[in-house]
Design a protein around this motif. Structure first.
Motif, PDB file in Angstrom:
ATOM      1  N   GLU A 123      -3.840  -3.634   4.822  1.00 27.08           N
ATOM      2  CA  GLU A 123      -4.042  -5.079   4.871  1.00 27.08           C
ATOM      3  C   GLU A 123      -2.848  -5.838   5.460  1.00 27.08           C
ATOM      4  N   LYS A 124      -1.965  -5.099   6.146  1.00 30.13           N
ATOM      5  CA  LYS A 124      -0.818  -5.695   6.853  1.00 30.13           C
ATOM      6  C   LYS A 124       0.163  -6.340   5.866  1.00 30.13           C
ATOM      7  N   THR A 125       0.647  -5.522   4.926  1.00 29.44           N
ATOM      8  CA  THR A 125       1.648  -5.971   3.959  1.00 29.44           C
ATOM      9  C   THR A 125       2.760  -4.937   3.867  1.00 29.44           C
ATOM     10  N   MET A 126       3.721  -5.188   3.000  1.00 26.21           N
ATOM     11  CA  MET A 126       4.807  -4.225   2.819  1.00 26.21           C
ATOM     12  C   MET A 126       4.315  -2.876   2.299  1.00 26.21           C
ATOM     13  N   LEU A 127       3.123  -2.838   1.713  1.00 25.16           N
ATOM     14  CA  LEU A 127       2.569  -1.558   1.253  1.00 25.16           C
ATOM     15  C   LEU A 127       2.393  -0.588   2.414  1.00 25.16           C
ATOM     16  N   ASP A 128       2.070  -1.123   3.574  1.00 27.58           N
ATOM     17  CA  ASP A 128       1.863  -0.284   4.750  1.00 27.58           C
ATOM     18  C   ASP A 128       3.167   0.325   5.242  1.00 27.58           C
ATOM     19  N   ASP A 129       4.273  -0.172   4.749  1.00 31.56           N
ATOM     20  CA  ASP A 129       5.592   0.372   5.069  1.00 31.56           C
ATOM     21  C   ASP A 129       6.087   1.289   3.957  1.00 31.56           C
ATOM     22  N   LEU A 130       5.702   0.997   2.725  1.00 30.32           N
ATOM     23  CA  LEU A 130       6.207   1.757   1.585  1.00 30.32           C
ATOM     24  C   LEU A 130       5.509   3.101   1.397  1.00 30.32           C
ATOM     25  N   TYR A 131       4.217   3.160   1.645  1.00 29.35           N
ATOM     26  CA  TYR A 131       3.508   4.428   1.440  1.00 29.35           C
ATOM     27  C   TYR A 131       3.979   5.539   2.380  1.00 29.35           C
ATOM     28  N   PRO A 132       4.277   5.256   3.642  1.00 28.46           N
ATOM     29  CA  PRO A 132       4.867   6.308   4.479  1.00 28.46           C
ATOM     30  C   PRO A 132       6.203   6.810   3.932  1.00 28.46           C
ATOM     31  N   VAL A 133       6.973   5.923   3.316  1.00 26.01           N
ATOM     32  CA  VAL A 133       8.248   6.330   2.716  1.00 26.01           C
ATOM     33  C   VAL A 133       7.993   7.266   1.529  1.00 26.01           C
ATOM     34  N   ILE A 134       6.992   6.940   0.725  1.00 32.19           N
ATOM     35  CA  ILE A 134       6.645   7.805  -0.408  1.00 32.19           C
ATOM     36  C   ILE A 134       6.340   9.211   0.096  1.00 32.19           C
ATOM     37  N   ASN A 135       5.507   9.301   1.125  1.00 31.95           N
ATOM     38  CA  ASN A 135       5.126  10.602   1.680  1.00 31.95           C
ATOM     39  C   ASN A 135       6.345  11.349   2.214  1.00 31.95           C
ATOM     40  N   ALA A 136       7.232  10.611   2.883  1.00 36.42           N
ATOM     41  CA  ALA A 136       8.434  11.241   3.440  1.00 36.42           C
ATOM     42  C   ALA A 136       9.316  11.823   2.346  1.00 36.42           C
ATOM     43  N   MET A 137       9.480  11.095   1.251  1.00 40.55           N
ATOM     44  CA  MET A 137      10.339  11.561   0.167  1.00 40.55           C
ATOM     45  C   MET A 137       9.690  12.699  -0.622  1.00 40.55           C
ATOM     46  N   GLN A 138       8.377  12.677  -0.707  1.00 39.58           N
ATOM     47  CA  GLN A 138       7.667  13.733  -1.439  1.00 39.58           C
ATOM     48  C   GLN A 138       7.690  15.056  -0.688  1.00 39.58           C
ATOM     49  N   THR A 139       7.811  14.983   0.622  1.00 37.85           N
ATOM     50  CA  THR A 139       7.713  16.197   1.429  1.00 37.85           C
ATOM     51  C   THR A 139       9.056  16.735   1.891  1.00 37.85           C
ATOM     52  N   THR A 140      10.137  16.203   1.364  1.00 33.82           N
ATOM     53  CA  THR A 140      11.460  16.740   1.704  1.00 33.82           C
ATOM     54  C   THR A 140      11.957  17.636   0.584  1.00 33.82           C
ATOM     55  N   SER A 141      12.552  18.726   0.984  1.00 33.77           N
ATOM     56  CA  SER A 141      13.077  19.687   0.003  1.00 33.77           C
ATOM     57  C   SER A 141      14.596  19.607  -0.098  1.00 33.77           C
ATOM     58  N   ASP A 142      15.184  18.612   0.548  1.00 37.13           N
ATOM     59  CA  ASP A 142      16.640  18.460   0.526  1.00 37.13           C
ATOM     60  C   ASP A 142      17.130  18.239  -0.892  1.00 37.13           C
ATOM     61  N   SER A 143      18.287  18.788  -1.198  1.00 35.75           N
ATOM     62  CA  SER A 143      18.861  18.592  -2.528  1.00 35.75           C
ATOM     63  C   SER A 143      19.463  17.200  -2.672  1.00 35.75           C
ATOM     64  N   LYS A 144      19.929  16.633  -1.564  1.00 34.28           N
ATOM     65  CA  LYS A 144      20.469  15.277  -1.579  1.00 34.28           C
ATOM     66  C   LYS A 144      19.389  14.288  -1.154  1.00 34.28           C
ATOM     67  N   ILE A 145      19.519  13.047  -1.597  1.00 34.06           N
ATOM     68  CA  ILE A 145      18.535  12.030  -1.235  1.00 34.06           C
ATOM     69  C   ILE A 145      18.559  11.812   0.276  1.00 34.06           C
ATOM     70  N   ASN A 146      17.402  11.973   0.904  1.00 35.35           N
ATOM     71  CA  ASN A 146      17.299  11.906   2.362  1.00 35.35           C
ATOM     72  C   ASN A 146      16.863  10.509   2.795  1.00 35.35           C
ATOM     73  N   PHE A 147      17.815   9.580   2.794  1.00 35.21           N
ATOM     74  CA  PHE A 147      17.492   8.224   3.201  1.00 35.21           C
ATOM     75  C   PHE A 147      17.187   8.134   4.697  1.00 35.21           C
ATOM     76  N   ALA A 148      17.705   9.072   5.489  1.00 33.97           N
ATOM     77  CA  ALA A 148      17.426   9.064   6.929  1.00 33.97           C
ATOM     78  C   ALA A 148      15.944   9.301   7.183  1.00 33.97           C
ATOM     79  N   LYS A 149      15.364  10.243   6.465  1.00 36.53           N
ATOM     80  CA  LYS A 149      13.938  10.518   6.611  1.00 36.53           C
ATOM     81  C   LYS A 149      13.114   9.330   6.119  1.00 36.53           C
TER      82      LYS A 149
END
Length: 199
Positions: A123-149
């Motif tokens: 619906e063209k809101t910040m949710l459309d930006d946040l959900y891709p971030v959720i997916n990116a963080m869920q799919t990283t196996s890095d031991s450190k927080i991967n803010f770049a991803k």
């Protein structure tokens, strides 16, 4: 976890981009989103001296929530506040933060935004930006927080809002004319995650 340096960096970058965010909002809404989000983070920064290495991350994020909810008017202040509240609850009693914890916190923020703002992805809101971030963080196996991803996902999410038609808020009144403009909230999220890569 001391978050003062994160708040400082985010605030400075939002100040730099305040006019850009206002211009994006002017195309779809009132044109004051940038000023509101900057004011909110400046209010948080004034309280940041109370954040310490031993203070609870949950409590610190609740302070952030209250600053937005009590001092910033309109839907942007309220929804940003409830987003911080959602994140705060997920960090209860946690001292070591992982990528999965970040994903869980952002998901909780999105749930609050969806519930209180009666909105969803697409619906063209910040949710459309946040959900891709959720997916990116869920799919990283890095031991450190991967803010770049997370930042790359946020950038792509913000770009994706350009082709969307707004169906919520003032932007929805424009109908098809809202297509071709980036959502200001999504842009702010992208700026915030890019800021986090600097720490």
């Amino acid at each position: 976890m001391l978050i003062t340096k994160y708040i400082e960096t985010i605030t400075n970058d939002l100040i730099t981009n305040e006019n850009k965010l206002n211009q994006l909002d002017a195309a779809l809404g009132d044109g004051d989103y940038g000023s509101n989000v900057v004011k909110g983070f400046k209010c948080i920064l004034q309280e940041a001296s109370n954040f310490t290495t031993t203070s609870s991350l949950q409590d610190d994020l609740m302070v952030c929530a209250k600053q937005f909810m009590n001092k910033i008017g309109g839907s942007s202040g309220f929804l940003t506040g409830v987003a911080f509240m959602g994140m705060a609850q997920t960090f209860k009693d946690k001292t070591v933060i992982t990528n999965q914890d970040i994903a869980e916190a952002i998901k909780a923020a999105c749930d609050q935004i969806s519930q209180k703002g009666k909105t969803q992805v697409g619906e063209k809101t910040m949710l459309d930006d946040l959900y891709p971030v959720i997916n990116a963080m869920q799919t990283t196996s890095d031991s450190k927080i991967n803010f770049a991803k997370a930042a790359e996902a946020a950038y792509q999410g913000a770009q994706a809002t350009i082709s969307m038609k707004a169906t919520k808020g003032r932007a929805s009144y424009l109908g098809e004319r809202s297509v071709g403009h980036m959502d200001a909230g999504a842009c702010a999220i992208s700026i915030i995650f890019k800021s986090l890569t600097k720490i």
